[in-house]
Design an enzyme around this catalytic site. Structure first.
Site, PDB file in Angstrom:
ATOM      1  N   ILE A 689      58.338  39.862  37.498  1.00  0.00           N
ATOM      2  CA  ILE A 689      58.084  39.530  36.025  1.00  0.00           C
ATOM      3  C   ILE A 689      57.830  39.946  35.086  1.00  0.00           C
ATOM      4  O   ILE A 689      56.745  40.344  34.177  1.00  0.00           O
ATOM      5  CB  ILE A 689      57.431  37.784  35.884  1.00  0.00           C
ATOM      6  CG1 ILE A 689      55.612  38.000  36.441  1.00  0.00           C
ATOM      7  CG2 ILE A 689      58.001  37.061  36.306  1.00  0.00           C
ATOM      8  CD1 ILE A 689      54.492  36.841  36.519  1.00  0.00           C
ATOM      9  N   GLY A 690      57.846  41.367  35.705  1.00  0.00           N
ATOM     10  CA  GLY A 690      56.469  42.861  35.374  1.00  0.00           C
ATOM     11  C   GLY A 690      55.791  43.434  36.000  1.00  0.00           C
ATOM     12  O   GLY A 690      55.484  44.006  36.367  1.00  0.00           O
ATOM     13  N   SER A 729      53.234  33.373  41.478  1.00  0.00           N
ATOM     14  CA  SER A 729      51.523  32.609  40.833  1.00  0.00           C
ATOM     15  C   SER A 729      50.703  33.525  41.777  1.00  0.00           C
ATOM     16  O   SER A 729      50.742  33.221  43.020  1.00  0.00           O
ATOM     17  CB  SER A 729      51.918  31.398  40.378  1.00  0.00           C
ATOM     18  OG  SER A 729      52.467  30.571  41.543  1.00  0.00           O
ATOM     19  N   ARG A 732      50.103  36.149  44.525  1.00  0.00           N
ATOM     20  CA  ARG A 732      50.758  35.306  46.250  1.00  0.00           C
ATOM     21  C   ARG A 732      51.470  36.590  46.106  1.00  0.00           C
ATOM     22  O   ARG A 732      51.065  37.366  47.572  1.00  0.00           O
ATOM     23  CB  ARG A 732      50.711  34.394  46.142  1.00  0.00           C
ATOM     24  CG  ARG A 732      51.678  33.472  45.458  1.00  0.00           C
ATOM     25  CD  ARG A 732      52.510  32.305  45.548  1.00  0.00           C
ATOM     26  NE  ARG A 732      52.891  31.999  47.207  1.00  0.00           N
ATOM     27  CZ  ARG A 732      53.761  32.131  47.086  1.00  0.00           C
ATOM     28  NH1 ARG A 732      54.925  33.218  46.667  1.00  0.00           N
ATOM     29  NH2 ARG A 732      54.123  32.146  48.659  1.00  0.00           N
ATOM     30  N   LYS A 924      46.103  42.813  49.301  1.00  0.00           N
ATOM     31  CA  LYS A 924      45.616  41.657  48.661  1.00  0.00           C
ATOM     32  C   LYS A 924      46.328  42.184  47.043  1.00  0.00           C
ATOM     33  O   LYS A 924      46.685  42.909  46.139  1.00  0.00           O
ATOM     34  CB  LYS A 924      44.574  41.913  47.799  1.00  0.00           C
ATOM     35  CG  LYS A 924      42.890  42.008  49.229  1.00  0.00           C
ATOM     36  CD  LYS A 924      41.732  41.908  47.819  1.00  0.00           C
ATOM     37  CE  LYS A 924      41.161  42.103  50.137  1.00  0.00           C
ATOM     38  NZ  LYS A 924      39.065  41.933  49.191  1.00  0.00           N
ATOM     39  N   GLY A 925      46.594  40.316  46.631  1.00  0.00           N
ATOM     40  CA  GLY A 925      47.222  40.652  45.009  1.00  0.00           C
ATOM     41  C   GLY A 925      45.800  40.833  43.434  1.00  0.00           C
ATOM     42  O   GLY A 925      44.410  40.687  44.935  1.00  0.00           O
ATOM     43  N   VAL A 926      46.228  41.174  42.459  1.00  0.00           N
ATOM     44  CA  VAL A 926      45.748  41.452  41.544  1.00  0.00           C
ATOM     45  C   VAL A 926      45.739  40.570  40.268  1.00  0.00           C
ATOM     46  O   VAL A 926      44.649  40.728  39.112  1.00  0.00           O
ATOM     47  CB  VAL A 926      45.619  43.151  41.148  1.00  0.00           C
ATOM     48  CG1 VAL A 926      46.664  43.782  40.304  1.00  0.00           C
ATOM     49  CG2 VAL A 926      44.033  43.333  40.586  1.00  0.00           C
ATOM     50  N   GLU A 928      45.890  37.811  38.955  1.00  0.00           N
ATOM     51  CA  GLU A 928      45.176  37.650  38.078  1.00  0.00           C
ATOM     52  C   GLU A 928      43.940  37.423  37.460  1.00  0.00           C
ATOM     53  O   GLU A 928      43.504  37.040  36.653  1.00  0.00           O
ATOM     54  CB  GLU A 928      44.589  35.830  38.667  1.00  0.00           C
ATOM     55  CG  GLU A 928      46.079  35.355  39.440  1.00  0.00           C
ATOM     56  CD  GLU A 928      47.204  34.617  38.350  1.00  0.00           C
ATOM     57  OE1 GLU A 928      46.524  33.437  37.696  1.00  0.00           O
ATOM     58  OE2 GLU A 928      48.294  34.953  38.726  1.00  0.00           O
TER      59      GLU A 928
END
Length: 968
Positions: A689-690, A729, A732, A924-926, A928
């Site tokens: 989504i970008g 979302s 993740r 890791k994610g970033v 949010e």
């Protein structure tokens, strides 16, 4: 330009030069240029996001000048020269600009990119060496919701420099070294050339248009009139859909046990904008009630036969819980008093902890509805084809959750999920708003009813009024500490307005108490949340799932408590920073990957310098104020606002965020195949989504397999061709789907070594090189080279000579009734510092700079990570200072304000790589938590500047002025 034609309704032949070619079109003179480019000439690179000149996505050059093509009537353009994004690659300057945006990560989702590029082209043509301020002025008319603008500015500046010094090279990593390199997006060329197909771009010619009939009231009952008579009397209308046309369940929702939203309301609507029917019309046949729209046919539906009876709504979540408040879901006994969900996290003896505190501080805080405002509105098309035993409906749609869309749509149709295919288009921004279904079930029902392709695109007002929002919240909290500043206890209570339907309300209610205390340690902790139904719009997922609201409370109280103890705000955070082997509020501990203190330490030097600058500035302003007071009234009046007193402030805030679903199974699946021609095909089901999932997964796949990145080719997300990688979302995808990608790549590598006759042995594997040269597979060990002709091998059902599959589900443990357990396998951490100034006479805030430091474990693609963080900062600025959705009042992008390129200051990003043991290559994610600390840091800086906490956001100038003047 030609004069306005006398007859604005009769078709007119208009001659244009479009991208260097002479064209003639026969259209009504008032038809928008954007519509002519897209529908008549097939130049869909020009995007339409508002049809009102607010977003600038449709910017093209008309006789060299950048203009919004949605505002340009074609009848006035005869003889004009029009240039669109499709023309850029035809010139050296255009190619340099495209390469610069690719190299500097100047595009994310890509929807606004054509408008940005065309505005940039005009700017550089007139000013080959623009300053940052001139770039901001030149691009001020184009909104971007993803990038945060700073990398756009960098891209334009680099292109200007390259025009003087030479071309721009896009970095290509060597074999096995893709991870950690800031390569350009693997799908970047498509975005920069206008070739990416978004939801409103790819419908077959002649597809019927679908338009929804929506409630004009917050709450109303209704009755439908004679629909057959309406169809008969309305030329061009093919059919009408209502709830009676739904063969399955008239209900959907992102959390199946809580699903409660109908596709079409049956007797009563619960929020303004709720759909009761949809009309299917022949394209461009219905009478127009205004200028034709580039967002599909603008159908005149004012005569639709419906009778409304407006009912008294309940809009406030406190009032909604009173005994005589109307129940929104009276048929659901689990929602008494309109309460949809309650959650609790409790640890330790809170009463004892608060008694032991030397100082406590408390406060109540309020936030508002916030609109996602992605520049691409909800859109898509659907087709029906014969399948084994029955029809199959294919839905091409902008979405973040293809498999959820498939399953919910199938239930609505009353068919097996295999009879529904979701084919995600390019997604023009999501931020959580495209996790909920919108056009999907309506398109499916319409395609089945008429048996031909149909299309549907929300106009901007429809998108805003009918889709989910960030939850408004009323929050109270108390924080206690001992004399040294160590936190003894924290108590939090939050009431979240979840609107008419559940959407992601249960997830918000769950995440908030888990995160409300921030990345700190406490002797005792108690956090409660309640999500309450009102007749407001459904409140869903929006970058953080309620955590940004809670962070405002906690980080503000930390600063106030530090002041009460005469401690520095940075030092008190370091004193209490959650670290390795320390229990979280759920009792979970982590041995490594806990980089929060390191993030705070990285802020120390810029923070000290910023405080010095603010102190000097405020001293100078105080001296100026004293001088002005001594002057005569005439002298004061002559100076006007030029000598308005300004106050500087510096604020910091920390953040943490659990990556993935909360204490629930959360698997991702990936597949990688080897073609007989030597191509690696990555079946990448994680919708981009970008944020860059297409690129990040390609980098992980290439290194995991041990091949050059150029050998990896994407098979884009599609429920018929790619495995279920889960929703895009909860930050993740990099962590969870990245792990699945790595496992799939390793599995394929093992298959390739087996083809070469090599045993599965770690030592052999680590010293083996795979080389693909067309259909020749060459495997080189320390002592031998094996060559395999791939064309001689047997193919599987997908046409591959070998394939690898990977599945990853992060280890978590269920929470007990006190919220104790292991909800996440990985947390991301971050901290930000904001410098700002406030005009004390107007309440206007000027942001000067943002320092953003993040523990990302390992940056798979540093440029994309920085882009995510900068984009999150921009949305945090909007949350803090300007964004407030008022149902029924702010349904466009000139009443609902989001940050422009001039609102986002310099953002300096520092990456901490703590190396998480579970993440792919430590990542890791970033996504949010890039947003989480921004608003709290701004509010803390405002408190430093004006001397009073801000407890109601957004902190608009009128609200700030009321605080400054003591009226609030």
């Amino acid at each position: 330009m030609s004069k306005h034609p006398a007859d604005d309704t009769a078709d007119q032949t208009v001659k244009l030069i479009v991208n260097g070619k002479r064209v003639e079109v026969d259209v009504e003179p008032m038809t928008r240029l954007s519509q002519v480019l897209r529908t008549e000439l097939g130049l869909t690179g020009t995007k339409v996001g508002c049809d009102a000149g607010d977003c600038g996505a449709c910017t093209v050059l008309i006789d060299g000048e950048p203009l919004c093509s949605c505002l340009a009537p074609i009848g006035r353009l005869s003889g004009s020269k029009v240039e669109t994004v499709e023309s850029l690659s035809e010139s050296e300057a255009g190619r340099v600009l495209q390469n610069s945006f690719l190299s500097n990560a100047g595009t994310q989702c890509g929807f606004c990119t054509p408008g940005v590029l065309m505005a940039s082209t005009a700017l550089l043509a007139n000013n080959p060496s623009p300053t940052t301020q001139e770039i901001e002025a030149g691009l001020g008319g184009v909104l971007c919701r993803c990038t945060g603008y700073r990398q756009i500015i960098d891209s334009v500046a680099a292109a200007a420099q390259a025009a003087q010094s030479g071309s721009i090279d896009v970095e290509e990593p060597t074999t096995g070294k893709a991870v950690g390199v800031s390569i350009g997006r693997v799908d970047g060329r498509q975005k920069l050339s206008g070739q990416d197909i978004f939801g409103d771009d790819g419908a077959p010619d002649g597809a019927l248009e679908v338009r929804a009939i929506r409630s004009p009231h917050h709450r109303a009952s209704f009755t439908l009139g004679d629909l057959d008579a309406y169809i008969s009397s309305s030329p061009g209308i093919v059919a009408i859909l209502t709830a009676s046309d739904i063969p399955g369940i008239n209900q959907f929702g992102v959390i199946p046990p809580m699903a409660d939203q109908p596709v079409f309301a049956e007797t009563e609507t619960r929020f303004m904008g709720e759909a009761i029917a949809a009309v299917i019309v022949k394209p461009q046949t219905e009478p127009q009630t205004g200028p034709p729209s580039g967002l599909g046919t603008r159908v005149d539906l004012s005569g639709f036969p419906v009778t409304w009876t407006e009912l008294e709504p309940v809009m406030d979540p406190t009032e909604a819980q009173t005994p005589d408040a109307p129940l929104l879901h009276a048929d659901r006994p689990d929602r008494a008093n309109n309460v949809m969900a309650r959650r609790l996290v409790s640890r330790g003896d809170l009463a004892a902890a608060m008694s032991a505190a030397v100082v406590t501080t408390s406060g109540e805080f309020r936030t508002s509805f916030v609109e996602h405002a992605y520049i691409e509105t909800e859109s898509g098309w659907a087709e029906v084809s014969d399948g084994p035993g029955s029809y199959i409906v294919s839905i091409h749609v902008t979405t973040q959750a293809p498999f959820s869309d498939r399953n919910d749509t199938a239930a609505i149709l009353g068919v097996d999920p295999e009879r529904v295919i979701i084919r995600p288009t390019a997604c023009g921004g999501g931020f959580g708003g495209k996790l909920d279904m919108s056009v999907q079930p309506i398109l499916a029902l319409a395609a089945i009813k008429v048996g031909v392709p149909v299309r549907m695109t929300y106009d901007r007002a429809e998108s805003i009024v009918s889709t989910t929002k960030r939850h408004p919240a009323i929050m109270t909290a108390t924080l206690g500490a001992d004399a040294s500043g160590s936190f003894t206890g924290y108590q939090f209570d939050g009431t979240f307005n979840t609107g008419a339907y559940a959407s992601w309300g249960p997830t918000v209610a769950t995440r908030v108490p888990l995160h409300a205390g921030g990345p700190y340690t406490y002797d005792a902790y108690q956090a409660r949340s309640v999500a309450v139904h009102t007749n407001g719009p459904p409140a869903g997922a929006f970058r953080g799932f309620g955590v940004p609201q809670a962070a405002i409370v906690q980080e503000t109280l930390v600063d106030i408590l530090a002041e009460q103890l005469d401690l520095d705000p940075l030092e008190i955070r370091l004193t209490n920073a959650l670290g390795a082997n320390q229990p979280t509020v759920t009792g979970q501990t982590f041995a490594s990957g806990m980089g929060f203190a390191e993030c705070l330490e990285a802020l120390r030097e810029p923070y000290e310098k910023a405080k010095e600058r603010a102190a000097l500035f405020n001293t100078a302003q105080s001296n100026t104020a004293q001088s002005n007071t001594a002057q005569s009234n005439t002298a004061q009046s002559n100076t006007g606002t030029a000598t308005s007193i300004r106050r500087a402030g510096v604020g910091i805030a920390g953040a943490w965020y659990g990556c993935g679903n909360t204490a629930l199974p959360n698997p991702s699946q990936m597949k990688v195949g080897l073609d007989p021609d030597g191509r690696i095909r990555l079946h990448q089901g994680a919708v981009d989504i970008g944020q860059g999932a297409n690129t990040v997964m390609s980098q992980i796949c290439a290194d995991g397999l041990g091949v050059p990145l150029s050998k990896v080719h994407l098979v884009s997300a599609d429920t018929d061709h790619t495995p279920n990688a889960g929703k895009t979302s909860a930050s993740r995808q990099t962590f969870i789907t990245g792990n699945a990608t790595y496992l799939a790549a390793q599995a394929l590598r093992a298959e390739i070594l087996a083809l070469a006759g090599l045993a599965s042995d770690p030592e052999i594997d680590s010293n083996t090189t795979i080389d693909l040269d067309g259909s020749d597979l060459s495997v080189l060990t320390r002592s031998d080279r094996v060559i395999v002709d791939l064309t001689t091998l047997k193919l599987d059902n997908d046409g591959y000579v070998a394939a690898g599959f990977g599945t990853y589900d992060p280890p978590t443990k269920e929470l007990d009734d006190q919220g104790q357990g292991e909800p996440y396998a990985v947390y991301g951490f971050g901290a930000q510092m904001v410098e700002l100034e406030v005009d004390m006479e107007t309440g206007i805030v000027s942001l000067l700079s943002v320092e953003a430091v993040y523990d990302v474990g390992r940056a798979i693609n540093p440029a994309l990570v920085r882009g995510q963080i900068t984009g999150g900062v921009a949305q945090g600025i909007g949350l803090a200072l300007m964004e407030e959705y008022i149902p029924g009042a702010t349904n466009n992008l000139h009443d609902y304000l989001i940050p422009t390129i001039g609102d986002v200051p310099e953002v300096r990003v520092t990456l901490v790589e703590s190396g998480d043991p579970l993440g792919p290559y430590g990542a890791k994610g970033v996504g949010e938590h890039s947003l989480l600390p921004t608003a709290p840091a701004i509010l803390n800086a405002l408190r430093q500047a004006i001397g009073t906490p801000v407890r109601h956001i957004p902190a608009t100038p009128d609200r700030l002025l009321a605080i400054i003047e003591g009226r609030s």
